[in-house]
Write an enzyme that holds these catalytic residues in place. Structure first.
Site, PDB file in Angstrom:
ATOM      1  N   ALA A  37       0.637  -1.622   0.377  1.00  5.68           N
ATOM      2  CA  ALA A  37      -0.182  -0.134  -0.360  1.00  5.68           C
ATOM      3  C   ALA A  37       0.923   1.670  -0.408  1.00  5.68           C
ATOM      4  CB  ALA A  37      -0.817   0.029   1.108  1.00  5.68           C
ATOM      5  N   TYR A  39       4.130   1.598  -0.552  1.00  2.00           N
ATOM      6  CA  TYR A  39       4.946   1.287  -2.490  1.00  2.00           C
ATOM      7  C   TYR A  39       3.241   2.212  -3.693  1.00  2.00           C
ATOM      8  CZ  TYR A  39       7.117  -0.236  -6.882  1.00  2.00           C
ATOM      9  OH  TYR A  39       7.138  -0.514  -7.848  1.00  2.00           O
ATOM     10  N   SER A  85      26.700 -19.481 -27.751  1.00  4.98           N
ATOM     11  CA  SER A  85      25.583 -20.342 -26.699  1.00  4.98           C
ATOM     12  C   SER A  85      26.614 -21.448 -25.820  1.00  4.98           C
ATOM     13  CB  SER A  85      25.482 -21.644 -27.984  1.00  4.98           C
ATOM     14  OG  SER A  85      24.104 -22.736 -27.587  1.00  4.98           O
ATOM     15  N   ASP A 120      15.935 -21.650 -17.246  1.00  6.12           N
ATOM     16  CA  ASP A 120      14.895 -21.857 -18.511  1.00  6.12           C
ATOM     17  C   ASP A 120      14.000 -21.349 -18.694  1.00  6.12           C
ATOM     18  OD1 ASP A 120      14.115 -23.738 -19.977  1.00  6.12           O
ATOM     19  OD2 ASP A 120      12.496 -25.134 -19.491  1.00  6.12           O
ATOM     20  N   ARG A 139      18.506 -12.691 -28.097  1.00  8.37           N
ATOM     21  CA  ARG A 139      19.520 -13.482 -28.366  1.00  8.37           C
ATOM     22  C   ARG A 139      19.421 -14.026 -29.567  1.00  8.37           C
ATOM     23  NH1 ARG A 139      21.575 -18.617 -29.694  1.00  8.37           N
ATOM     24  NH2 ARG A 139      23.411 -18.754 -29.309  1.00  8.37           N
ATOM     25  N   CYS A 408     -22.677 -31.672 -20.726  1.00 12.36           N
ATOM     26  CA  CYS A 408     -22.084 -31.549 -19.814  1.00 12.36           C
ATOM     27  C   CYS A 408     -21.808 -32.243 -18.608  1.00 12.36           C
ATOM     28  CB  CYS A 408     -22.185 -30.159 -19.189  1.00 12.36           C
ATOM     29  SG  CYS A 408     -21.821 -30.443 -17.081  1.00 12.36           S
ATOM     30  N   CYS A 411     -24.104 -30.926 -15.397  1.00 10.61           N
ATOM     31  CA  CYS A 411     -25.502 -30.896 -15.112  1.00 10.61           C
ATOM     32  C   CYS A 411     -26.142 -31.576 -16.573  1.00 10.61           C
ATOM     33  CB  CYS A 411     -25.090 -28.906 -14.989  1.00 10.61           C
ATOM     34  SG  CYS A 411     -25.214 -28.706 -16.807  1.00 10.61           S
ATOM     35  N   CYS A 426     -19.320 -25.901 -21.227  1.00  6.60           N
ATOM     36  CA  CYS A 426     -21.078 -26.652 -20.311  1.00  6.60           C
ATOM     37  C   CYS A 426     -21.894 -24.806 -21.094  1.00  6.60           C
ATOM     38  CB  CYS A 426     -20.808 -27.053 -18.861  1.00  6.60           C
ATOM     39  SG  CYS A 426     -22.692 -26.385 -18.831  1.00  6.60           S
TER      40      CYS A 426
END
Ligand code: IVH
Length: 688
Positions: A37, A39, A85, A120, A139, A408, A411, A426
């Site tokens: 808050a 911030y 790489s 990753d 890259r 569905c 239901c 659905c």
């Protein structure tokens, strides 16, 4: 001279410094000093100043993290030094081979290695001139990348200006998406019938390479830097020193790095990370081993593709074989039917897996997965189990193909699959499964956070007709709850208390809890901050919404449609009548337990406290002290001469804090008592 302007200029600069400092504490050190808050208040003040005096806006202002219009395309950037790489090692033998080659080329000199995590994500090059971020690029093919400066600016962990003057600096690093954000992004995409990202790396790449930076901003990306391309004026001798200098300049540098003098230690370290990686907040796919001395690096040089002084040790892909016992359909909040494979339980990447998502009908058909099939299972981004492929050689002929039903399963209403979408939905707005999922979302930890209201209890409440929509939760009486199966007097009382407490939640939690399509936690915070009350948000037009940075057309449309819905309006009126907070100012009440839920482990000697005192402090603020380190530990506080607990924390990826950081934390927590901060964990951020 316009003194109003001069005053505004000085204040704007002060605010920028302050916001940069808090961004650094939060996104880089993972050790915030102020509440969200406070911030937000700083950010609002700066935005207002810049609106009044547009001449004060600078490109490096924190308000410029998201700005600018969507672009036509990406301009090519030629890298001044190519982004190489890495050669790969897939087993220990190949690591020994690498070490032998290095020592031979250096005629038997002493060699020291730095080992880092291989994040990753997506490689980027960040250029700073006169300490200011001026250009960022992917890259690409290593020679030429794509210019993605506005997108990179939205990554809050990346400094827009450096903490020290440096004439020219090009830094290299990896932009990544934390596992939790990845999981949530894919959940939302599944729910919206959009194609899924196969792993966090693709998700990071897809998020960065967006012509509209507002989309990137919504994706919660983060960054670790691991090297330099050009560094005029910095006198660097070794790689580990480079990393230290980058950290001093304000860059996020991964704290898991170690120096080694021989391969034996490195191999041991690699083995430990193979298991410990599942406890990290982000995905890694191996470790990178680098010769530490830059002078030796220069002598070793590079081949066309990769440096001779580094190698990536790649973890073996974790896959397991299992069998599909059945395919179940889950009906989500927005009605999407998601097929899930029920599997013979199998151990995989740190947990036992007994179900795995099959995403949608098309994927089942493409992968030709049948009920009864032997299948290979893996975890996307280390977390979400998925069926990769069937093993047709193992078929007996008894396997059955999956058929999507026309009604569905919850239901019985008709389902539809709109043209061009992968999702089947659905059509019944009152479908009990949809209602149940909506309620589960409403009470969940990041939404209204009503503990104790699990899916089973919610199911019973729905079945008994006691609750039809979230607002009904607030009119439940003790006898309603106590009458439910397996719910005693005491639990009923606790539940009522938790429900009552949630009324005081900050507005952004309520907005998120409503389950408006495309409105995740971040968008909810932005909307709450911008409109200040639910009432104003319900009256917002498409144009007003789209004018907010980071709110794109999809969110704007969805918000307007949501509040136009008669049924939704009624629920909101009921929520208001029940006394649920609908205004921004009402922060969560000072709980007095800002460390609630946090588990600390102390190791080594603290200079300022006895163990007993430290423990009392933590407990006084609502935290707990445990004697041993586990995955559940929130922080290890390391004093002088820390013991084995320190090593274990590193191996498990548990955040470690020094005594001064601990002192600052308890002092800050004691002073703030806001109790409404997102939880720690490097790069697990929720600040908007
Ligand atoms: S160093 C010349 N360090 O892995 C050396 N790369 O397979 C350049 N990566 O393109 C790379 N974490 O995108 C280095 N700690 C780390 C890394 C890292 C992830 C990525 C990077 C690189 C790829 C090579």
């Amino acid at each position: 001279m316009d003194t109003g302007l001069e005053k505004a200029r000085a204040r704007a600069e002060e605010l920028r410094r302050e916001i940069e400092h808090h961004d650094y504490r939060y996104y880089v050190l993972d050790d915030p000093e102020i509440s969200d808050a406070r911030y937000d208040a700083l950010m609002r003040e700066l935005t207002a100043l810049e609106k009044e005096y547009p001449q004060l806006i600078t490109p490096a202002s924190p308000t410029r993290r998201v700005g600018g219009q969507p672009r036509e395309g990406f301009a090519p950037v030629r890298h001044r030094t190519p982004l190489l790489s890495l050669a790969n090692a897939f087993d220990e033998g190949e690591l020994f081979d690498f070490d032998r080659r290095v020592r031979q080329a250096l005629s038997g000199e002493t060699v020291e290695y730095v080992v880092e995590l291989k994040i990753d994500g997506l490689a980027v090059a960040l250029r700073y001139e006169n300490s200011r971020f001026v250009q960022g690029a992917t890259r690409g093919d290593g020679e030429t990348g794509e210019e993605i400066t506005p997108n990179l600016k939205t990554v809050r962990a990346m400094p827009l200006r450096l903490r020290r003057t440096v004439p020219v600096l090009e830094v290299r690093g990896e932009v990544y998406m934390p596992k939790r954000s990845f999981a949530r992004l894919n959940e939302a995409r599944e729910e919206a019938g959009e194609p899924l990202f196969a792993n966090p790396r693709n998700a990071a790449a897809g998020s960065l390479r967006q012509l509209d930076p507002a989309v990137t901003a919504a994706r919660q990306l983060s960054l670790f830097v691991y090297g330099v391309g050009e560094a005029g004026g910095l006198d660097l001798q070794s790689h580990s020193q480079t990393l230290d200098v980058l950290a001093e300049l304000g860059f996020p540098v991964n704290r898991e790095r170690r120096l080694f003098a021989d391969m034996e230690g490195i191999i041991d370290y690699c083995r430990r990370w193979q298991q410990a990686r599942f406890d990290l907040a982000y995905a890694i796919d191996g470790l990178v081993i680098k010769v530490n001395s830059l002078e030796q690096q220069a002598r070793l040089g590079a081949t066309m593709k990769s440096p001779r002084w580094a190698i990536a040790y790649k973890f073996p892909a974790e896959q397991a074989k299992s069998r599909v016992l059945g395919i179940m359909l889950r009906v989500g909040r927005t009605g999407v039917l998601t097929p899930t494979a029920i599997l013979e339980p199998v151990h995989l990447a740190g947990t036992t897996v007994s179900r795995a998502t099959l995403h949608n009908e098309d994927i089942i058909r493409e992968r030709d997965i049948r009920i009864g099939d032997a299948v290979l299972v893996q975890k996307a981004g280390d977390i979400i189990p998925e069926v990769v492929a069937a093993v047709p050689e193992d078929r007996t002929g008894k396997e059955e193909p999956f058929v999507m039903p026309s009604v569905c399963p919850a239901c019985g209403a008709a389902v539809v699959r709109p043209p061009g979408e992968a999702a089947t939905r659905c059509t019944n707005l009152a479908c009990p499964a949809r209602r149940r999922e909506g309620l589960i979302h409403f009470v969940s930890r990041h939404a209204m956070d009503i503990g104790g209201l699990g899916p089973a209890v919610l199911g019973q409440l729905l079945a008994a007709g006691l609750v039809r929509d979230p607002a009904d939760l607030y009119t439940l009486r003790h006898e309603d709850l106590a009458a439910l199966e397996r719910l005693g007097d005491k639990s009923a009382a606790n539940l009522l208390q938790a429900i009552a407490k949630s009324k005081a939640n900050p507005l952004h939690r309520l907005i998120f809890a409503l389950g408006i399509r495309h409105v995740g936690e971040r968008a909810a915070r932005i909307l709450a901050g911008h409109f200040g009350s639910l009432d104003r948000l319900t009256r917002a037009t498409r144009e007003e919404l789209q004018a907010i940075p980071e709110i794109g057309p999809a969110i704007a449309d969805s918000v307007v449609n949501f509040f136009a819905g008669e049924q939704n309006r009624r629920v909101l009126e009921k929520l208001a009548a029940a006394g649920v907070n609908m205004r921004q100012e009402a922060e969560a009440p000072a709980g007095g337990r800002p460390l609630a839920g946090k588990v600390f482990v102390l190791t080594g000697t603290l200079a300022g406290f006895t163990r007993q005192q430290a423990q009392e402090l933590i407990e006084g603020l609502g935290g707990r002290v445990a004697s041993s380190v586990s995955k559940k530990t929130s922080y290890v506080v390391a004093g002088e001469d820390p013991g084995g607990k320190y090593d274990r924390a590193l191996a498990l990826g548990v955040p470690v804090m020094r005594e001064d950081q601990f002192t600052a934390l308890v002092a800050g927590a004691g002073a703030e008592q806001s109790g409404n901060r997102p939880s720690g964990g490097q790069a697990e951020n929720s600040r908007t």
